[in-house]
Design a protein around this motif. Sequence first.
Motif, PDB file in Angstrom:
ATOM      1  N   LYS A   1      42.846  29.484  47.464  1.00 33.15           N
ATOM      2  CA  LYS A   1      42.361  28.915  46.198  1.00 33.15           C
ATOM      3  C   LYS A   1      41.300  29.779  45.512  1.00 33.15           C
ATOM      4  O   LYS A   1      40.267  29.294  45.040  1.00 33.15           O
ATOM      5  N   ILE A   2      41.558  31.083  45.498  1.00 36.29           N
ATOM      6  CA  ILE A   2      40.714  32.014  44.747  1.00 36.29           C
ATOM      7  C   ILE A   2      41.606  32.783  43.776  1.00 36.29           C
ATOM      8  O   ILE A   2      42.834  32.802  43.934  1.00 36.29           O
ATOM      9  N   PRO A   3      41.042  33.410  42.754  1.00 37.59           N
ATOM     10  CA  PRO A   3      41.865  34.133  41.770  1.00 37.59           C
ATOM     11  C   PRO A   3      42.681  35.255  42.420  1.00 37.59           C
ATOM     12  O   PRO A   3      42.280  35.829  43.438  1.00 37.59           O
ATOM     13  N   ILE A   4      43.821  35.572  41.807  1.00 36.39           N
ATOM     14  CA  ILE A   4      44.667  36.685  42.237  1.00 36.39           C
ATOM     15  C   ILE A   4      44.841  37.626  41.047  1.00 36.39           C
ATOM     16  O   ILE A   4      45.404  37.233  40.022  1.00 36.39           O
ATOM     17  N   ILE A   5      44.322  38.842  41.168  1.00 35.13           N
ATOM     18  CA  ILE A   5      44.419  39.846  40.108  1.00 35.13           C
ATOM     19  C   ILE A   5      45.703  40.641  40.312  1.00 35.13           C
ATOM     20  O   ILE A   5      45.940  41.185  41.390  1.00 35.13           O
ATOM     21  N   ARG A   6      46.535  40.731  39.282  1.00 29.71           N
ATOM     22  CA  ARG A   6      47.803  41.465  39.380  1.00 29.71           C
ATOM     23  C   ARG A   6      47.869  42.526  38.288  1.00 29.71           C
ATOM     24  O   ARG A   6      46.947  42.683  37.497  1.00 29.71           O
ATOM     25  N   GLY A   7      48.982  43.257  38.259  1.00 33.02           N
ATOM     26  CA  GLY A   7      49.180  44.300  37.265  1.00 33.02           C
ATOM     27  C   GLY A   7      49.099  45.687  37.880  1.00 33.02           C
ATOM     28  O   GLY A   7      49.291  45.873  39.084  1.00 33.02           O
ATOM     29  N   PHE A   8      48.798  46.699  37.058  1.00 33.45           N
ATOM     30  CA  PHE A   8      48.701  48.090  37.495  1.00 33.45           C
ATOM     31  C   PHE A   8      47.269  48.514  37.816  1.00 33.45           C
ATOM     32  O   PHE A   8      47.050  49.481  38.529  1.00 33.45           O
ATOM     33  N   PHE A   9      46.295  47.771  37.273  1.00 34.64           N
ATOM     34  CA  PHE A   9      44.980  48.383  37.091  1.00 34.64           C
ATOM     35  C   PHE A   9      43.889  47.323  37.059  1.00 34.64           C
ATOM     36  O   PHE A   9      44.087  46.227  36.535  1.00 34.64           O
ATOM     37  N   VAL A  10      42.735  47.656  37.647  1.00 35.36           N
ATOM     38  CA  VAL A  10      41.527  46.839  37.513  1.00 35.36           C
ATOM     39  C   VAL A  10      40.483  47.711  36.822  1.00 35.36           C
ATOM     40  O   VAL A  10      40.184  48.802  37.305  1.00 35.36           O
ATOM     41  N   GLU A  11      39.937  47.236  35.725  1.00 33.78           N
ATOM     42  CA  GLU A  11      39.018  48.067  34.942  1.00 33.78           C
ATOM     43  C   GLU A  11      37.706  48.321  35.664  1.00 33.78           C
ATOM     44  O   GLU A  11      37.186  49.431  35.661  1.00 33.78           O
ATOM     45  N   ASP A  12      37.143  47.282  36.319  1.00 33.64           N
ATOM     46  CA  ASP A  12      35.867  47.452  37.007  1.00 33.64           C
ATOM     47  C   ASP A  12      35.717  46.360  38.066  1.00 33.64           C
ATOM     48  O   ASP A  12      35.550  45.182  37.726  1.00 33.64           O
ATOM     49  N   ILE A  13      35.762  46.747  39.337  1.00 32.96           N
ATOM     50  CA  ILE A  13      35.675  45.756  40.411  1.00 32.96           C
ATOM     51  C   ILE A  13      34.301  45.083  40.450  1.00 32.96           C
ATOM     52  O   ILE A  13      34.168  43.987  41.015  1.00 32.96           O
ATOM     53  N   LYS A  14      33.305  45.683  39.842  1.00 36.45           N
ATOM     54  CA  LYS A  14      31.971  45.087  39.833  1.00 36.45           C
ATOM     55  C   LYS A  14      31.867  43.937  38.833  1.00 36.45           C
ATOM     56  O   LYS A  14      30.923  43.152  38.875  1.00 36.45           O
ATOM     57  N   LYS A  15      32.857  43.845  37.926  1.00 38.69           N
ATOM     58  CA  LYS A  15      32.794  42.818  36.882  1.00 38.69           C
ATOM     59  C   LYS A  15      33.886  41.753  37.001  1.00 38.69           C
ATOM     60  O   LYS A  15      33.951  40.851  36.162  1.00 38.69           O
ATOM     61  N   VAL A  16      34.732  41.847  37.994  1.00 40.80           N
ATOM     62  CA  VAL A  16      35.790  40.854  38.183  1.00 40.80           C
ATOM     63  C   VAL A  16      35.162  39.498  38.497  1.00 40.80           C
ATOM     64  O   VAL A  16      34.257  39.386  39.319  1.00 40.80           O
ATOM     65  N   GLU A  17      35.650  38.457  37.841  1.00 37.75           N
ATOM     66  CA  GLU A  17      35.142  37.110  38.091  1.00 37.75           C
ATOM     67  C   GLU A  17      35.675  36.586  39.421  1.00 37.75           C
ATOM     68  O   GLU A  17      36.872  36.671  39.704  1.00 37.75           O
ATOM     69  N   LEU A  18      34.771  36.033  40.215  1.00 39.84           N
ATOM     70  CA  LEU A  18      35.104  35.552  41.541  1.00 39.84           C
ATOM     71  C   LEU A  18      34.864  34.044  41.623  1.00 39.84           C
ATOM     72  O   LEU A  18      34.130  33.475  40.805  1.00 39.84           O
ATOM     73  N   GLU A  19      35.469  33.422  42.636  1.00 41.42           N
ATOM     74  CA  GLU A  19      35.287  31.995  42.857  1.00 41.42           C
ATOM     75  C   GLU A  19      34.984  31.737  44.327  1.00 41.42           C
ATOM     76  O   GLU A  19      35.268  32.588  45.181  1.00 41.42           O
ATOM     77  N   PRO A  20      34.402  30.591  44.651  1.00 40.11           N
ATOM     78  CA  PRO A  20      34.059  30.291  46.043  1.00 40.11           C
ATOM     79  C   PRO A  20      35.265  30.402  46.975  1.00 40.11           C
ATOM     80  O   PRO A  20      36.339  29.908  46.673  1.00 40.11           O
ATOM     81  N   TRP A  21      35.027  31.071  48.109  1.00 34.59           N
ATOM     82  CA  TRP A  21      36.083  31.314  49.101  1.00 34.59           C
ATOM     83  C   TRP A  21      35.596  30.750  50.431  1.00 34.59           C
ATOM     84  O   TRP A  21      34.744  31.338  51.093  1.00 34.59           O
ATOM     85  N   ASP A  22      36.158  29.639  50.825  1.00 35.92           N
ATOM     86  CA  ASP A  22      35.692  28.951  52.021  1.00 35.92           C
ATOM     87  C   ASP A  22      35.862  29.798  53.279  1.00 35.92           C
ATOM     88  O   ASP A  22      34.991  29.795  54.161  1.00 35.92           O
ATOM     89  N   LEU A  23      36.965  30.529  53.380  1.00 35.20           N
ATOM     90  CA  LEU A  23      37.219  31.339  54.576  1.00 35.20           C
ATOM     91  C   LEU A  23      36.081  32.309  54.843  1.00 35.20           C
ATOM     92  O   LEU A  23      35.632  32.471  55.984  1.00 35.20           O
ATOM     93  N   LYS A  24      35.600  32.962  53.793  1.00 35.54           N
ATOM     94  CA  LYS A  24      34.553  33.973  53.936  1.00 35.54           C
ATOM     95  C   LYS A  24      33.141  33.395  53.844  1.00 35.54           C
ATOM     96  O   LYS A  24      32.199  33.964  54.400  1.00 35.54           O
TER      97      LYS A  24
END
Length: 373
Positions: free
Chosen positions: A28-51
């Motif tokens: 139940k966390i976001p899944i980023i798809r496609g060819f490319f991520v512009e900046d991993i430092k700016k990707v929006e994240l959500e609470p991840w119970d496992l971690k």
Amino acid sequence: MESDSIEPLDPSKLPKVDTYQIWQEKQKIPIIRGFFVEDIKKVELEPWDLKGGLGAFVVLDGTGGINDAYICEIPAGGKLKPQRHLYEEMIYVAKGHGATTVWQKDGKKHTFEWGPGSVFAIPLNASYQHFNGSGSEPARYFAVTNSSFMMNLFHNVDFIFGDEFVFSDRFNPAQEDYFSGKGQVYGRFYMTTNFVADTHTVGLKDYSERGAGGTNMKFDLAGQTMGCHISEFPVGTYKKGHRHGPGAHVIILSGQGYSVLWIDENDKKRVDWRPGSVVVPPNQWFHQHFNSGAQPSRYLAFRWGAWRFRFMRLTDGEGSTYKSLKVGGGQIEYEDEDPNIHKEFEAAMAEAGASCRMASYHPGCTYRAAKAS
């Protein structure tokens, strides 16, 4: 006599199971798809119970289902939950300072500190826990794993997270300096180590085989079948086009430029990158990296196929990524590339107010002709 009817083939009706995808959706966390991520430092994240922190999966088209990635953030003054799993994992610290503790069952705990640009691998099935060393700023890392491969191989998640076998050949707790950053270099640029303190400053060696004054270092981390390498190429230059198997996550460490990817000469895709960008070339797609900025470009690549343990290189022969297509390799030499590639690079350099420095390497460079006259 009536002819027997034949049921049409419809694979979509088969009871297929993708264990990894089922597990992934349950996180139940976001899944980023496609060819490319512009900046991993700016990707929006959500609470991840496992971690026990914030997270997002990064499953780009080029992985081919053989590996995956995720981004995880540790809150200021916080820590993640202890983990253990039967899949390999490599970590790049995108921002923040902290420490990680690793241990085997009934063995001594090893703790090492990390900061922006650090790279390390989690020994297979060892227990570990990440801690944020700052009380005011979050720490964020980017990890590549082969969890998709392992989960679908065994299709039993309880086994992946619950098996207690100790791989002492990969991580012996009695080895005091396991995460010290000391390493042994073989040949020109093949290193065995378990920790790289700063990928931005670690020394690299000549890799002129890949073109234009480039340098490189290839790492065997924690005895994994996955591996990584760091490459750098000078201002005003670009690397030779090449192709290889899926799953190479290219993380930009420094510089500004772009990459071109194609399987069809008439349908090329371009992605413009900067520090923090990630691109994953799909299986056997040609791709080429261009430095159109004002400083050397350096990138880190997490991928299958460590130089030491040969595995998952089904479509790549030994040295194929730096051998010419003309001799059975996967590399396009400068003299054989589409002339428009170099013309577009010269135009990009002119737009940036900089000069192309390919005159010594490329027969079609206009700066070469100007220098000769």
